[in-house]
Design a protein around this motif. Structure first.
Motif, PDB file in Angstrom:
ATOM      1  N   GLU A 111       0.817  -1.217   0.000  1.00 34.70           N
ATOM      2  CA  GLU A 111       0.000   0.000   0.000  1.00 34.70           C
ATOM      3  C   GLU A 111       0.853   1.270   0.000  1.00 34.70           C
ATOM      4  O   GLU A 111       0.336   2.359   0.214  1.00 34.70           O
ATOM      5  CB  GLU A 111      -0.930  -0.010   1.208  1.00 34.70           C
ATOM      6  N   SER A 112       2.156   1.125  -0.269  1.00 34.03           N
ATOM      7  CA  SER A 112       3.031   2.289  -0.295  1.00 34.03           C
ATOM      8  C   SER A 112       3.233   2.754  -1.734  1.00 34.03           C
ATOM      9  O   SER A 112       2.743   2.135  -2.677  1.00 34.03           O
ATOM     10  CB  SER A 112       4.379   1.946   0.335  1.00 34.03           C
ATOM     11  N   ASP A 113       4.009   3.822  -1.892  1.00 34.46           N
ATOM     12  CA  ASP A 113       4.314   4.341  -3.221  1.00 34.46           C
ATOM     13  C   ASP A 113       5.709   3.941  -3.694  1.00 34.46           C
ATOM     14  O   ASP A 113       6.247   4.518  -4.631  1.00 34.46           O
ATOM     15  CB  ASP A 113       4.168   5.864  -3.241  1.00 34.46           C
ATOM     16  N   HIS A 114       6.299   2.921  -3.014  1.00 38.95           N
ATOM     17  CA  HIS A 114       7.619   2.440  -3.420  1.00 38.95           C
ATOM     18  C   HIS A 114       7.699   0.919  -3.223  1.00 38.95           C
ATOM     19  O   HIS A 114       6.891   0.334  -2.522  1.00 38.95           O
ATOM     20  CB  HIS A 114       8.732   3.146  -2.631  1.00 38.95           C
ATOM     21  N   GLU A 115       8.674   0.314  -3.879  1.00 38.61           N
ATOM     22  CA  GLU A 115       8.877  -1.136  -3.787  1.00 38.61           C
ATOM     23  C   GLU A 115       9.345  -1.504  -2.379  1.00 38.61           C
ATOM     24  O   GLU A 115      10.174  -0.820  -1.795  1.00 38.61           O
ATOM     25  CB  GLU A 115       9.923  -1.550  -4.814  1.00 38.61           C
ATOM     26  N   THR A 145       9.078  -9.478  -2.761  1.00 40.95           N
ATOM     27  CA  THR A 145       9.225  -8.081  -3.154  1.00 40.95           C
ATOM     28  C   THR A 145       7.973  -7.671  -3.923  1.00 40.95           C
ATOM     29  O   THR A 145       7.572  -8.350  -4.865  1.00 40.95           O
ATOM     30  CB  THR A 145      10.480  -7.876  -4.029  1.00 40.95           C
ATOM     31  N   LEU A 146       7.372  -6.561  -3.483  1.00 38.95           N
ATOM     32  CA  LEU A 146       6.172  -6.046  -4.136  1.00 38.95           C
ATOM     33  C   LEU A 146       6.399  -4.614  -4.585  1.00 38.95           C
ATOM     34  O   LEU A 146       6.939  -3.799  -3.837  1.00 38.95           O
ATOM     35  CB  LEU A 146       4.973  -6.078  -3.188  1.00 38.95           C
ATOM     36  N   LYS A 147       5.947  -4.323  -5.793  1.00 38.23           N
ATOM     37  CA  LYS A 147       5.987  -2.963  -6.318  1.00 38.23           C
ATOM     38  C   LYS A 147       4.818  -2.175  -5.703  1.00 38.23           C
ATOM     39  O   LYS A 147       3.929  -2.770  -5.103  1.00 38.23           O
ATOM     40  CB  LYS A 147       5.864  -3.004  -7.841  1.00 38.23           C
ATOM     41  N   PRO A 148       4.795  -0.854  -5.856  1.00 42.64           N
ATOM     42  CA  PRO A 148       3.692  -0.072  -5.299  1.00 42.64           C
ATOM     43  C   PRO A 148       2.335  -0.574  -5.795  1.00 42.64           C
ATOM     44  O   PRO A 148       2.164  -0.861  -6.988  1.00 42.64           O
ATOM     45  CB  PRO A 148       3.962   1.345  -5.811  1.00 42.64           C
ATOM     46  N   ASP A 149       1.405  -0.739  -4.884  1.00 39.79           N
ATOM     47  CA  ASP A 149       0.033  -1.197  -5.153  1.00 39.79           C
ATOM     48  C   ASP A 149      -0.067  -2.614  -5.724  1.00 39.79           C
ATOM     49  O   ASP A 149      -1.143  -3.037  -6.146  1.00 39.79           O
ATOM     50  CB  ASP A 149      -0.717  -0.225  -6.076  1.00 39.79           C
TER      51      ASP A 149
END
Length: 183
Positions: A111-115, A145-149
């Protein structure tokens, strides 16, 4: 005290302070390095001793014959520490027979704006459940590892060993995701 004596005292004090600063800097770097090395040292220690070794998946052929006379309720719990992730099991409770292969799905969302990279650490109740819980596939074996959203669904495949003591009919499997530095 004359000016020459004051200058000599100041120089001596500055030298002493410089030595203390160097020692403190060395000690700080040493402690940071030790703290950084603790995680791999702990994992290696656990591997050598055989404690909580989650990195070695169990082969499905090791699944024993299911004990159809018993039913075990498995409660699934999730937590996140230090990350902007939403993490949940798609079902919070499963009933199974000991020895029966179970697959449950979990979902995580960045839920962040960065990985962000994270690692799931399991914990169990009762405490000795890890002796009887045999995982075949688990997202806890590797970092995620997750990308933003980004949203990811991840399976966990396991079975409860039929040798689980007869008095235990409810167990809890909990995973907590902790932030990791990307590798």
């Amino acid at each position: 005290m004359n000016a020459c004596d004051r200058e000599t005292a100041t120089d001596t004090l500055n030298q002493a302070n410089g030595i203390i600063r160097k020692k403190l800097l060395f000690f700080t770097v040493l402690m940071f390095g030790f703290g950084y090395a603790l995680v791999p040292m702990y994992e290696k220690f656990c591997e050598v001793v055989g404690i909580n070794n989650q990195r070695i998946p169990v082969v499905a052929e090791n699944a024993a014959e299911a004990d159809m006379s018993r039913i075990i309720a498995i409660e699934l719990d999730t937590n996140v520490r230090g990350m902007q992730w939403k993490f949940k099991p798609l079902q919070t409770k499963v009933k199974t027979h000991p020895g029966e292969l179970v697959e449950v799905m979990y979902e995580i969302k960045n839920e962040s704006d960065h990985e962000i990279t994270g690692k799931a650490i399991p914990s169990y109740s009762p405490r000795n459940l890890d002796q009887y819980l045999k995982k075949i596939e688990c997202f806890c074996f590797t970092v995620q590892t997750l990308k933003p959203d980004e949203v990811k669904q991840m399976p966990v495949k396991f079975f409860v060993d039929p040798r689980l003591p007869a008095g235990i009919d409810t167990v809890t499997i909990s995973y907590t995701f902790f932030a990791q530095e990307a590798s």
